[in-house]
Design an enzyme around this catalytic site. Structure first.
Site, PDB file in Angstrom:
ATOM      1  CB  ALA A  65      -0.896  -0.027   1.229  1.00 25.65           C
ATOM      2  N   GLY A 108       0.614  -5.049   0.882  1.00 26.31           N
ATOM      3  CA  GLY A 108      -0.601  -5.134   0.073  1.00 26.31           C
ATOM      4  C   GLY A 108      -0.357  -5.823  -1.269  1.00 26.31           C
ATOM      5  CD  GLU A 111      -2.183  -7.689   3.007  1.00 24.54           C
ATOM      6  OE1 GLU A 111      -1.783  -6.537   2.724  1.00 24.54           O
ATOM      7  OE2 GLU A 111      -2.812  -7.948   4.039  1.00 24.54           O
ATOM      8  CD  GLU A 131       1.766  -5.525   5.589  1.00 25.02           C
ATOM      9  OE1 GLU A 131       2.631  -6.419   5.801  1.00 25.02           O
ATOM     10  OE2 GLU A 131       0.939  -5.603   4.672  1.00 25.02           O
TER      11      GLU A 131
HETATM   12  C1  HXC Z   1       5.075   4.386  -1.291  1.00 25.56           C
HETATM   13  C2  HXC Z   1       6.960   3.434  -2.148  1.00 25.56           C
HETATM   14  C3  HXC Z   1       6.612   2.174  -1.625  1.00 25.56           C
HETATM   15  C4  HXC Z   1       5.388   2.095  -0.899  1.00 25.56           C
HETATM   16  C5  HXC Z   1       8.480   1.965  -2.637  1.00 25.56           C
HETATM   17  N1  HXC Z   1       8.122   3.255  -2.776  1.00 25.56           N
HETATM   18  N2  HXC Z   1       7.570   1.294  -1.946  1.00 25.56           N
HETATM   19  N3  HXC Z   1       6.198   4.518  -1.988  1.00 25.56           N
HETATM   20  N4  HXC Z   1       4.657   3.216  -0.766  1.00 25.56           N
HETATM   21  N5  HXC Z   1       4.930   0.944  -0.381  1.00 25.56           N
HETATM   22  C6  HXC Z   1       8.859   4.327  -3.449  1.00 25.56           C
HETATM   23  C7  HXC Z   1      10.078   4.785  -2.657  1.00 25.56           C
HETATM   24  O1  HXC Z   1       9.702   5.673  -1.642  1.00 25.56           O
HETATM   25  C8  HXC Z   1      10.906   5.438  -3.741  1.00 25.56           C
HETATM   26  O2  HXC Z   1      10.363   6.706  -4.007  1.00 25.56           O
HETATM   27  C9  HXC Z   1      10.631   4.546  -4.960  1.00 25.56           C
HETATM   28  O3  HXC Z   1       9.390   3.845  -4.676  1.00 25.56           O
HETATM   29  C10 HXC Z   1      11.713   3.510  -5.165  1.00 25.56           C
HETATM   30  O4  HXC Z   1      11.892   2.782  -3.973  1.00 25.56           O
HETATM   31  P1  HXC Z   1      13.319   2.552  -3.278  1.00 25.56           P
HETATM   32  O5  HXC Z   1      13.073   2.231  -1.848  1.00 25.56           O
HETATM   33  O6  HXC Z   1      14.228   3.695  -3.573  1.00 25.56           O
HETATM   34  O7  HXC Z   1      13.821   1.269  -4.081  1.00 25.56           O
HETATM   35  P2  HXC Z   1      14.749   0.087  -3.559  1.00 25.56           P
HETATM   36  O8  HXC Z   1      15.906   0.612  -2.761  1.00 25.56           O
HETATM   37  O9  HXC Z   1      15.043  -0.750  -4.766  1.00 25.56           O
HETATM   38  O10 HXC Z   1      13.827  -0.760  -2.528  1.00 25.56           O
HETATM   39  C11 HXC Z   1      12.676  -1.403  -2.987  1.00 25.56           C
HETATM   40  C12 HXC Z   1      11.787  -1.877  -1.784  1.00 25.56           C
HETATM   41  C13 HXC Z   1      11.555  -0.679  -0.843  1.00 25.56           C
HETATM   42  C14 HXC Z   1      12.531  -3.001  -1.029  1.00 25.56           C
HETATM   43  C15 HXC Z   1      10.509  -2.434  -2.373  1.00 25.56           C
HETATM   44  O11 HXC Z   1      11.056   0.412  -1.620  1.00 25.56           O
HETATM   45  C16 HXC Z   1      10.560  -0.963   0.241  1.00 25.56           C
HETATM   46  O12 HXC Z   1      10.902  -1.582   1.238  1.00 25.56           O
HETATM   47  N6  HXC Z   1       9.309  -0.463   0.082  1.00 25.56           N
HETATM   48  C17 HXC Z   1       8.310  -0.479   1.121  1.00 25.56           C
HETATM   49  C18 HXC Z   1       7.783  -1.866   1.321  1.00 25.56           C
HETATM   50  C19 HXC Z   1       6.723  -1.892   2.400  1.00 25.56           C
HETATM   51  O13 HXC Z   1       6.973  -1.552   3.575  1.00 25.56           O
HETATM   52  N7  HXC Z   1       5.485  -2.294   2.024  1.00 25.56           N
HETATM   53  C20 HXC Z   1       4.399  -2.442   2.939  1.00 25.56           C
HETATM   54  C21 HXC Z   1       3.577  -1.203   2.918  1.00 25.56           C
HETATM   55  S1  HXC Z   1       2.250  -1.257   4.090  1.00 25.56           S
HETATM   56  P3  HXC Z   1      11.315   7.999  -4.180  1.00 25.56           P
HETATM   57  O14 HXC Z   1      10.338   9.127  -4.290  1.00 25.56           O
HETATM   58  O15 HXC Z   1      12.191   8.042  -2.984  1.00 25.56           O
HETATM   59  O16 HXC Z   1      12.054   7.715  -5.454  1.00 25.56           O
HETATM   60  C22 HXC Z   1       1.078  -2.184   3.329  1.00 25.56           C
HETATM   61  C23 HXC Z   1      -0.171  -2.357   4.102  1.00 25.56           C
HETATM   62  C24 HXC Z   1      -1.187  -3.152   3.353  1.00 25.56           C
HETATM   63  O17 HXC Z   1       1.234  -2.666   2.258  1.00 25.56           O
HETATM   64  C25 HXC Z   1      -2.484  -3.198   4.061  1.00 25.56           C
HETATM   65  C26 HXC Z   1      -3.366  -2.048   3.776  1.00 25.56           C
HETATM   66  C27 HXC Z   1      -4.757  -2.243   4.256  1.00 25.56           C
END
Ligand code: HXC
Length: 257
Positions: A65, A108, A111, A131
């Site tokens: 998400a 997400g 999921e 998460e």
């Molecule tokens: C918003 C995101 C994002 C996310 C990545 N980006 N994931 N933006 N939401 N979930 C953005 C980064 O901020 C960055 O933007 C660009 O995408 C590239 O990501 P990087 O981190 O620079 O790339 P990399 O180093 O290759 O790492 C990739 C990654 C990492 C391992 C996937 O981005 C990451 O850990 N993302 C978050 C994963 C996460 O925590 N997901 C769970 C979310 S909570 P900029 O602007 O800096 O270029 C969830 C809840 C679901 O999903 C339930 C809801 C009801």
């Protein structure tokens, strides 16, 4: 309909939805949720379509998400608007949903994968529920669908540690149906979808309905439901065609595709 966060197109009898926020690793914004569900529903009622493929980019199916969108949410806002309940629409899609997963499928994103019926993973795919690292927990079925499909031990491991698993581990635990070469991902997923779309649609819909039932009901009611659907399949002209084609040693020409 014009979409901003996804591409929606047809490939023969297959509906193809491509998540299209590559710069944000296909982070699932509220708009993207609405567009994915809308597109899937359009394909679901389109008589020319027999299966739906959902994919992302080679780097990310979806990294979860949209954290930047969620960062400032408050409890009352999330509760009043029942945020993310829109994803329940995916559970009502009757045609097979095939996820073609390359790169990250996290939070997400993982999921959404678990909402799909068949999961084709590229060798570079990575799955996880991170998460916990954000101070939250999965909210789109990660604790429920995963526990039912890959079991308690693996689900707890992913949900409580936030670690990622690779395609091999995901296949071994039952989240992934098949692993394919990263360069062939979409092509192979489309082939699977085309094969399904070539079968009798009533048989395909009933088969999916019966398997989904296994996750919803006790065994005896599931078995009864399956048997009733099986009985009903003898009312279709495609059953007559499928069986006579077998007996006559020719390929079946199903009418209801
Ligand atoms: C918003 C995101 C994002 C996310 C990545 N980006 N994931 N933006 N939401 N979930 C953005 C980064 O901020 C960055 O933007 C660009 O995408 C590239 O990501 P990087 O981190 O620079 O790339 P990399 O180093 O290759 O790492 C990739 C990654 C990492 C391992 C996937 O981005 C990451 O850990 N993302 C978050 C994963 C996460 O925590 N997901 C769970 C979310 S909570 P900029 O602007 O800096 O270029 C969830 C809840 C679901 O999903 C339930 C809801 C009801």
């Amino acid at each position: 309909m014009a979409y901003e966060t996804i591409k929606s197109e047809t490939r023969g009898r297959v509906g193809l939805i491509t998540l299209n926020r590559p710069k944000a690793m296909n982070a699932l914004s509220q708009q993207m949720m609405r567009e994915i569900c809308q597109s899937a529903e359009e394909f679901d009622v389109d008589g020319k379509i027999g299966a739906i493929v959902l994919t992302g980019t080679e780097k990310a199916f979806a990294a979860g998400a949209d954290v930047k969108e969620m960062e400032t949410y408050e409890y009352s806002e999330a509760y009043i608007h029942d945020l993310w309940s829109g994803w329940d629409r995916m559970g009502r899609i009757r045609k097979p949903l095939i996820a073609a997963v390359g790169g990250y499928a996290l939070g997400g994103g993982c999921e959404v994968v678990a909402m799909c019926d068949i999961v084709v993973a590229a060798e570079n795919a990575k799955f996880g529920q991170p998460e916990i690292t954000l101070g939250i927990l999965p909210g789109m079925g990660g604790t429920q669908r995963l526990a039912r499909s890959i079991g308690k031990a693996k689900t707890m491991d992913l949900v409580l540690t936030g670690r990622m698993m690779d395609a091999k581990e995901a296949e071994a635990c039952g989240l992934v149906s098949r692993i394919v070469q990263t360069t062939n991902l979409l092509e192979d997923a489309l082939k699977i979808a085309e094969k399904i779309a070539d079968y009798s649609l009533p048989a395909v819909l009933a088969a999916k309905e019966a398997v989904v039932e296994a996750f919803e009901t006790p065994l005896q009611s599931g078995l009864k439901h399956e048997r009733r659907l099986f009985h009903a399949s003898f009312a279709t002209e495609d059953q007559k065609e499928g069986m006579s084609a077998f007996v006559q040693k020719r390929s079946a020409q199903f009418k209801n595709r």
